[in-house]
Design a protein around this motif. Structure first.
Motif, short mmCIF file in Angstrom:
data_model
loop_
_atom_site.label_atom_id
_atom_site.label_comp_id
_atom_site.label_asym_id
_atom_site.label_seq_id
_atom_site.Cartn_x
_atom_site.Cartn_y
_atom_site.Cartn_z
N GLU A 120 9.42 -26.98 34.98
CA GLU A 120 10.27 -25.82 35.17
C GLU A 120 10.53 -25.12 33.83
OE1 GLU A 120 14.70 -24.64 36.96
OE2 GLU A 120 13.95 -26.71 37.09
N GLY A 121 10.15 -23.86 33.77
CA GLY A 121 10.34 -23.09 32.55
C GLY A 121 9.25 -23.28 31.51
N LEU A 122 8.24 -24.07 31.83
CA LEU A 122 7.20 -24.38 30.85
C LEU A 122 6.20 -23.25 30.76
CD1 LEU A 122 6.38 -26.71 28.96
CD2 LEU A 122 4.95 -27.60 30.83
N GLY A 123 6.06 -22.69 29.54
CA GLY A 123 5.10 -21.63 29.30
C GLY A 123 3.87 -22.15 28.61
N GLY A 124 3.28 -21.31 27.76
CA GLY A 124 2.10 -21.73 27.01
C GLY A 124 0.81 -21.34 27.71
N ASP A 125 -0.29 -21.47 26.98
CA ASP A 125 -1.61 -21.17 27.53
C ASP A 125 -2.15 -22.33 28.35
OD1 ASP A 125 -2.24 -18.53 26.00
OD2 ASP A 125 -1.55 -19.91 24.45
N VAL A 126 -1.79 -23.54 27.93
CA VAL A 126 -2.13 -24.77 28.65
C VAL A 126 -0.83 -25.55 28.79
CG1 VAL A 126 -3.50 -26.88 28.66
CG2 VAL A 126 -4.42 -24.80 27.61
N ILE A 165 14.73 -24.49 21.88
CA ILE A 165 13.91 -24.25 20.69
C ILE A 165 12.43 -24.34 21.02
CG2 ILE A 165 13.29 -25.22 18.43
CD1 ILE A 165 16.27 -26.06 18.17
N GLY A 166 12.05 -25.29 21.86
CA GLY A 166 10.64 -25.46 22.20
C GLY A 166 10.07 -24.25 22.90
N ALA A 167 10.79 -23.73 23.90
CA ALA A 167 10.32 -22.55 24.64
C ALA A 167 10.22 -21.34 23.72
CB ALA A 167 11.24 -22.27 25.81
N ALA A 168 11.22 -21.17 22.87
CA ALA A 168 11.19 -20.05 21.92
C ALA A 168 10.03 -20.19 20.94
CB ALA A 168 12.51 -19.96 21.16
N THR A 169 9.73 -21.43 20.54
CA THR A 169 8.62 -21.67 19.61
C THR A 169 7.28 -21.34 20.26
OG1 THR A 169 9.85 -23.35 18.41
CG2 THR A 169 7.45 -23.44 18.25
N VAL A 170 7.10 -21.74 21.51
CA VAL A 170 5.86 -21.40 22.23
C VAL A 170 5.65 -19.89 22.22
CG1 VAL A 170 4.75 -21.36 24.49
CG2 VAL A 170 5.86 -23.46 23.69
N LYS A 171 6.68 -19.14 22.56
CA LYS A 171 6.56 -17.68 22.62
C LYS A 171 6.26 -17.09 21.24
CE LYS A 171 9.64 -17.17 26.61
NZ LYS A 171 10.95 -16.67 27.09
N PRO A 187 17.86 -20.18 19.79
CA PRO A 187 16.57 -20.85 19.66
C PRO A 187 15.56 -20.07 18.83
CG PRO A 187 17.38 -21.11 21.89
CD PRO A 187 18.32 -20.16 21.20
N GLU A 188 15.60 -18.75 18.94
CA GLU A 188 14.66 -17.92 18.19
C GLU A 188 14.85 -18.03 16.69
OE1 GLU A 188 14.83 -16.74 22.30
OE2 GLU A 188 16.46 -16.94 20.80
N ASP A 189 16.08 -18.32 16.26
CA ASP A 189 16.35 -18.50 14.82
C ASP A 189 15.54 -19.66 14.26
OD1 ASP A 189 18.29 -16.43 14.64
OD2 ASP A 189 19.81 -17.77 15.46
N ILE A 190 15.36 -20.70 15.07
CA ILE A 190 14.61 -21.88 14.63
C ILE A 190 13.12 -21.68 14.87
CG2 ILE A 190 14.41 -24.38 14.82
CD1 ILE A 190 17.12 -23.27 13.79
N ALA A 191 12.77 -21.04 15.97
CA ALA A 191 11.35 -20.78 16.25
C ALA A 191 10.71 -19.97 15.13
CB ALA A 191 11.21 -20.05 17.58
#
Length: 240
Positions: free
Chosen positions: A41-47, A18-24, A207-211
């Protein structure tokens, strides 16, 4: 879409699920995102920031990163969570404390650290990740259920505290979502079938359903919603 254009967000538990989908999703809506997890590992985001949220030094570092690298904060998504498993006979004090530290105390501490920035925002949002087990119970999950009941109570109380500052506080309550935390359980075909059959939509959650729900609560469209637990479970609990 650009409904969050110019907004600054902090998402915890952001490396997967859910967290990764929320970032996107927040980025797609125009927000700049500080993403945090215990692993890179797998961490996205601008920062990006890694650390254990049970550590007060990590909380302080996140607040400083939001202030110095984002230039403030509009949206705080307290999503990081753990799921201690065991009956009351089996659960240790350490498991109880671990669940409370990550699922309740870390969101409270991080929110407190970020209060000045959230109050300064014209659209301050705190969004906590609870569970359908913030309302219900299940055998062998006492520590998890207690912490998720607590985060919903904390949400309602904090909404009353911050309402006069124009900051909304809500709790998303996912049902059975296919994430790293649930994948082991759902690899058992019977478990997946059970939750799929209970769903009014006849599918498991992604996860996208919750994001998407989190992105809505972060937006101006949800400006008059606060102190709420929003169940997003595909209708699983409608007949429970």
């Amino acid at each position: 879409m650009s409904r969050l254009q110019g907004r600054k967000a902090l998402v915890t538990g952001a490396a997967s699920g859910i967290g990764a989908a929320t970032v996107k999703r927040l980025q797609a809506d125009g927000a700049t995102v500080l993403a945090c997890d215990i692993t890179s590992e797998g961490l996205g985001g601008d920062v990006r920031h890694t650390g254990n949220l049970a550590d007060s030094n990590v909380i302080a570092a996140l607040e400083q990163a939001a202030r110095s690298q984002l230039g403030g904060l509009d949206i705080l998504v307290n999503n990081a969570g753990v799921c201690p498993v065991g009956t009351l006979d089996d659960l240790t004090d350490e498991q109880w404390q671990f669940g409370l530290d990550v699922n309740l105390l870390a969101p409270a501490r991080l929110t407190k650290a970020c209060l000045q920035m959230l109050r300064a925002s014209k659209a301050g949002r705190v969004i906590n990740t609870g569970s359908i087990l913030s309302r219900y119970g299940d055998a062998g999950l006492g520590a998890y259920v207690a912490s998720k009941h607590a985060i919903l109570g904390f949400t309602r109380s904090l909404a009353m505290e911050l309402g006069s500052d124009g900051v909304t506080v809500n709790c998303v309550q996912p049902g059975c979502i296919v994430t790293g935390m649930t994948r082991g359980m759902l690899e058992n075909g019977a478990a997946a079938e059970y939750y799929r059959d209970k769903s009014a939509l006849k599918r498991l959650g992604e996860p996208e359903d919750i994001a998407d729900v989190i992105a809505f609560l972060a937006s101006d469209d949800a400006r008059f919603i606060t102190g709420q637990g929003i169940i997003a479970d595909g209708g699983v609990m409608t007949h429970s």
